[in-house]
Design a protein around this motif. Structure first.
Motif, short mmCIF file in Angstrom:
data_model
loop_
_atom_site.label_atom_id
_atom_site.label_comp_id
_atom_site.label_asym_id
_atom_site.label_seq_id
_atom_site.Cartn_x
_atom_site.Cartn_y
_atom_site.Cartn_z
N ASP A 152 -43.31 76.06 -15.85
CA ASP A 152 -43.01 75.93 -14.43
C ASP A 152 -42.20 74.65 -14.21
O ASP A 152 -42.33 73.68 -14.96
N ILE A 159 -46.40 79.37 -17.65
CA ILE A 159 -46.73 80.24 -16.51
C ILE A 159 -48.11 80.85 -16.68
O ILE A 159 -48.79 81.15 -15.68
N VAL A 238 -47.66 75.10 -6.18
CA VAL A 238 -46.56 76.00 -6.55
C VAL A 238 -46.66 77.32 -5.80
O VAL A 238 -45.75 78.15 -5.87
N GLY A 247 -43.45 78.32 -2.55
CA GLY A 247 -43.55 77.36 -3.65
C GLY A 247 -43.54 75.93 -3.13
O GLY A 247 -43.36 75.67 -1.94
N ARG A 327 -35.36 76.50 -7.20
CA ARG A 327 -36.52 76.88 -8.00
C ARG A 327 -37.04 78.25 -7.55
O ARG A 327 -37.37 79.11 -8.38
N SER A 331 -37.02 81.56 -9.96
CA SER A 331 -38.32 82.13 -10.32
C SER A 331 -38.49 83.54 -9.78
O SER A 331 -39.01 84.43 -10.48
N TYR A 646 -47.19 83.96 -10.28
CA TYR A 646 -45.96 83.42 -10.87
C TYR A 646 -45.47 82.29 -9.97
O TYR A 646 -45.12 82.51 -8.82
N PRO A 647 -45.42 81.05 -10.47
CA PRO A 647 -45.06 79.90 -9.62
C PRO A 647 -43.69 80.05 -8.98
O PRO A 647 -42.73 80.49 -9.62
N TYR A 648 -43.62 79.72 -7.73
CA TYR A 648 -42.39 79.69 -6.93
C TYR A 648 -41.84 81.06 -6.58
O TYR A 648 -40.96 81.18 -5.74
#
Length: 1000
Positions: A152, A159, A238, A247, A327, A331, A646-648
């Protein structure tokens, strides 16, 4: 009449009445226990019958483990708190009105305190265990998590931590919070009841030293957990919604993250102070600690980030948020699988020349005019055979080879059993006699007959047609499908198979021998003209289908069958029959004498239900479809692995994203997340369900998906390698509908990859509403074979369109290669139109159809008559350097009743700002040119590429002479119709002149 004396004791309740309530309660408990036991054991037998016992046991033992651990932890923490509070009760309680009032409760409770204790602890343990067992998916992901291989952008962690570890840690903290809070509440109640805590301050102390120590320890544990929560919240940034995009935003990274670190330290200090109070036994220490905690939470956790957001970020939002928007874009595109989308700047032409149209003539025969949502009625009326058979409202599009081996778009469905005839609907018929559907039905998507009916390539009972000739013989019986009873019992009574008169009947459906392609010559209009009613539509024949065919034909002869497959659960003994009688609450399962030890019960017959039971970690696609593969009919089901961790990556509502004209969004959300929100999706599994014996096979399709690898670690042996797929099965795989719709929803905004442009939002798109339907519902994606610009050959694709947000003109055309044998399978392609060129969108084209004078001239008589006019799917496809719209028009007899069905009578086309209508696609395209004399040749007249003869090139005067002779011949013919001898003589002379002008 008798009277009881005033001093007599009250009358006792009769002994029988006093026993009634306990007996009733016991009976209810026994019945509930039997039903639970029956459901549990029959579930196990079902999993054993399909070969997925390991899935059942893995889920079971995981639930048991979580239940036991959570229940034990809750019981120990709460029980120990109650026990310590009781043991620390003061020996002598001060005399007060408060204590005198509590004495009555103590006297009532003390004799039964152990019972109350175990009831309270047991109830909390049961509730906690039951809640924890529901989190078995999170636990298995935590234990078996596989790295994504991607870090991330904020913390540099894989992740997998956010997808698998972080959610479980949050759950763990939640249970510990609950246990400590309940222990604190229980301690306060017991201390108060036995005088350890007092509300009245008669002696200057509200709590005994022992009570203060006890409560300080519990508060210290709570604050320590709060410290852990603050630290974990740092990683949860995030998933923040504070900023412009999903995020961690500028404020989150530069203010909230720091604040959470500070709050973590303060919480640890406060926890130490609470624990120190064990020694100091001072009320002021915990009070000061709580005050510091609350004050720091308000000032550091709330006020400071708000000041940064309002006075630093808001005035400079675009500049400060740009790195975090980038980001989010990166992502999101990666999480939804659209990062590698091929974007093509498509300067679509809006004018079509005759030469360009002629050059695209090869495209026309492949256009799929048969609308799966409209011809379903035609299937129902022409191929129902008997009234108890059923086809779905929306049919499926697959591909099958023709006699020359060329794959063509094919409309497919299976003839499923809807149940016995209404007047014979009883338990025996529904569950033992009418057990299965029969046969595949297919029609070419690009062929129609002279009357506008689809051309069937597989039809009748038993199935026959070109499809059978190509794929060979196959098992036509459908025991597993989407219709019919919830369970059937086979190898008991003789089962209804099919009517014998249908077996010997000649095909009463249009076949390839009757076919013309989707663009027949204009001369075909004469063949279309005869109809069975004044509206130019047809009614279904009573023989072979339609509501009029519910009853058996004369003689009532019919074929019976006994199931010889291995599907279902054997009813080996009377105990098994008892279990299923309890499960379905049906005594006939016990009493029917035809059910023997050889009988089998088939249940969970819907292919979606079967896949979701053996793969509880998948979200299955809402559009399963049948295919003939390796001599049998199988249902093909697409399975998705999803996550919201899943970040962002932007989260969307899965159900809302897949809702359109064809579906209400009722996808089977087996492995879907609470609230149906996802921010990661992969089509990781292709599953098949045998329509005859119910065999379920899960093929791993995306071997690089870490979520699938995680589930394979949890359920080893359940996923079969994709290399084990047969070539014939691979031919029928396709890109799944729901995944494409989710990606389409994301593509509306995330086709923009520049942070500044994304912030402005002026380039965002929208999915157009379906203009052929009433109300605001998204246009569905369409399966069709198209010539994508730059492709070497036409490809089977799933397509959709976009319009600019707030406007109706076309912004882009999106397609994905749906041919699994192609190297480009799954490749998303986007034709992005220039903003300077206005191309009509679907809604505008539909308005142009409705308002064009030539189109209205054709439609008005139909709409004013008794006929029902249905607009078919509005297809969009690249064509001659632009985009062509094609919409078939179906006409159905308005007074024909249930036996009428729609016939394709007209085709409307749009190119640029021009629209036209014709009796077929070729005719409609030719009508785009003034006078309707377009460049597309009659397919029955040979080609236009023949070399000119010497006579053709010998003189420029010959065409003129030929034209003059033709005109003279026409005039003479018209006058000859009035029996004019002189005109007949002129006709003879004109024909001679025509012969001379034409040469040989």
């Amino acid at each position: 009449m008798s009277f009881r004396s005033p001093g007599a004791p009250p009358a006792r309740m009769p002994r029988r009445s006093r026993l009634l309530a306990p007996v009733a309660a016991t009976v209810v408990v026994i019945i509930a226990g039997l039903m639970l036991a029956a459901n549990f054991w029959t579930d196990y037998k079902w999993f054993n019958s399909v070969g997925y016992t390991s899935v059942f046991l893995t889920e079971l033992w995981t639930r048991v483990l979580l239940f036991a651990v959570a229940a034990l932890v809750m019981a120990v923490i709460v029980g120990a708190s109650i026990f310590f509070a009781y043991r620390a009760r003061p020996g002598i309680r001060p005399m007060s009105l408060e204590q005198q009032g509590l004495d009555r409760y103590r006297q009532s409770i003390d004799p039964h305190r152990k019972l109350f204790f175990w009831i309270a602890v047991g109830a909390l343990a049961l509730l906690s265990g039951a809640a924890a067992s529901g989190d078995w998916r999170s636990y298995l992901q935590f234990v078996n998590g596989v790295d994504f291989g991607v870090a991330d952008p904020e913390f540099g962690m894989d992740i997998a931590f956010f997808a698998f570890t972080y959610p479980f840690l949050r759950i763990l903290l939640g249970y510990m919070y609950a246990a400590v809070i309940l222990a604190f509440i229980a301690a306060v109640i017991v201390h108060y009841l036995y005088g350890g805590v007092r509300l009245q301050n008669d002696s200057g102390q509200r709590a005994t030293p022992a009570a203060r120590v006890h409560l300080s320890v519990l508060l210290g544990l709570f604050v320590l957990l709060r410290a852990g929560s603050y630290w974990l919240d740092r990683y949860g940034l995030v998933f923040s919604n504070r900023g412009y995009t999903f995020g961690a935003s500028y404020t989150d990274v530069n203010a909230v993250k720091t604040a959470l670190t500070i709050l973590t330290v303060i919480s640890v200090i406060c926890a130490v102070l609470f624990f120190a109070n064990i020694v100091f036994k001072n009320t002021m220490i915990p009070v000061a600690s709580l005050g510091l905690l609350v004050l720091s939470a308000v000032v550091v956790g709330v006020a400071y980030p708000e000041i940064v957001q309002r006075f630093q970020v808001d005035p400079n939002e675009q500049r400060l948020e740009s790195p975090y928007i980038e980001r989010n874009i990166e992502s999101t595109r990666e999480a939804y699988g659209i990062a590698d989308t091929e974007v093509i700047d498509y300067d679509a032409t809006t004018e079509l020349t005759p030469q360009e149209l002629a050059a695209e003539a090869d495209t026309i025969p492949s256009v799929r005019l048969a609308d799966p949502a409209v011809v379903s009625q035609t299937f129902q009326q022409m191929q129902q055979v008997r009234g108890f058979y059923q086809f779905p409202d929306v049919l499926e599009v697959d591909r099958y080879p023709d006699s020359e081996g060329n794959l063509i778009d094919t409309i497919v469905a299976v003839r499923e059993l809807d149940g016995p005839p209404a007047d014979q609907d009883n338990w025996l018929n529904r569950h033992l006699i009418y057990t299965h559907g029969f046969g595949m039905v297919a029609a070419a998507g690009n062929l129609i007959d002279n009357e506008g009916r689809p051309v069937f390539t597989e039809y009748n009972i038993p199935p026959r047609g070109e499809l059978s000739e190509v794929v060979g013989e196959y098992e036509p019986r459908i025991y597993y499908g989407r219709e019919g009873a919830d369970y059937v019992i086979v190898q008991a009574e003789e089962e209804y198979d099919f009517p014998l008169d249908a077996e010997n009947a000649e095909p009463d459906v249009p076949t390839l021998e009757d076919a013309v392609d989707a663009s027949p010559s204009p001369d075909a209009d004469e063949a279309r003209a005869p109809a069975d009613n004044e509206n130019g539509t047809e009614e279904a024949p009573a023989e072979g289908g339609g509501e009029g065919a519910d009853e058996e034909s004369a003689g009532g002869s019919q074929q019976y069958n006994r199931y010889d497959g291995d599907g279902g659960v054997p009813l080996n003994n009377f105990f098994d029959r008892i279990l299923y009688a309890i499960k379905y609450q049906e005594t006939s399962i016990l009493l029917n004498s035809a059910i023997t030890s050889d009988s089998r019960i088939l249940y969970e017959r819907d292919p979606l239900d079967r896949v979701e039971k053996v793969a509880p970690f998948l979200t299955v696609d809402s559009r399963p479809y049948p295919a003939v593969v390796d001599g049998k009919v199988v249902w093909i089901v697409d399975g998705y692995t999803t996550s919201d961790g899943y970040p962002y990556a932007n989260r969307i509502d899965f159900t809302q994203a897949v809702t359109d004209t064809f579906t209400d969004g009722s996808a089977q959300q087996v492995g879907a997340l609470p609230g149906n929100e996802v921010n990661y999706i992969r089509n990781s599994v292709k599953a098949t369900v045998d329509a005859y014996d119910g065999t379920i096979t899960l093929y791993g399709w995306d071997g690089d998906d870490p979520v699938l690898e995680t589930w394979e670690g949890a359920f080893p042996g359940t996923i079969v390698d994709r290399d084990e797929m047969s070539d014939e099965l691979v031919q029928h795989l396709r890109y799944p509908d729901d995944l494409f719709k989710v990606q389409r929803e994301i593509m509306r905004e995330y086709h923009v990859t520049d942070a500044a442009s994304y912030y402005g939002g002026q380039d965002f798109w929208a999915v157009p509403n379906d203009p052929t339907q009433e109300g605001e519902v998204s246009e569905p994606p369409y399966r069709q074979t198209i010539n994508f610009p730059g492709a070497e050959e036409p490809g089977f694709s799933l397509t959709s369109t976009f319009v600019p947000r707030g406007r109706e003109n076309l912004a882009a055309f999106m397609a994905v290669d749906s041919n699994p044998e192609s190297e480009d399978y799954g490749q998303l392609k986007l034709l992005e139109l220039p903003r300077s060129t206005v191309i009509f969108g679907p809604g505008q084209v539909q308005n142009a159809f409705d308002s064009d004078a030539d189109v209205r001239e054709v439609l008005l008589p139909l709409e004013q008559s008794n006929a029902e006019v249905t607009r078919g799917n509005l297809l969009t496809l690249p064509f001659a350097g632009g985009l062509l719209y094609v919409e078939p028009l179906y006409v159905q007899a308005g007074g024909g009743g249930a036996a009428s069905f729609p016939l394709l009578q007209q085709v409307m086309v749009g190119f640029g700002e021009e629209v036209s209508i014709g009796s077929n696609l070729q005719d409609a395209l030719n009508n785009l040119f003034e006078g309707g004399e377009g460049p597309l040749p009659d397919p029955d007249e040979g080609t236009q590429d023949e070399e000119p003869s010497e006579a053709d090139s010998g003189s420029d005067e010959q065409p003129s002479d030929l034209t003059d002779a033709l005109n003279e011949a026409v005039e003479a013919w018209e006058e000859a119709q009035e029996s004019n001898d002189e005109a007949n003589e002129r006709l003879r002379e004109a024909l001679e002149a025509l012969e001379d002008a034409a040469g040989d």
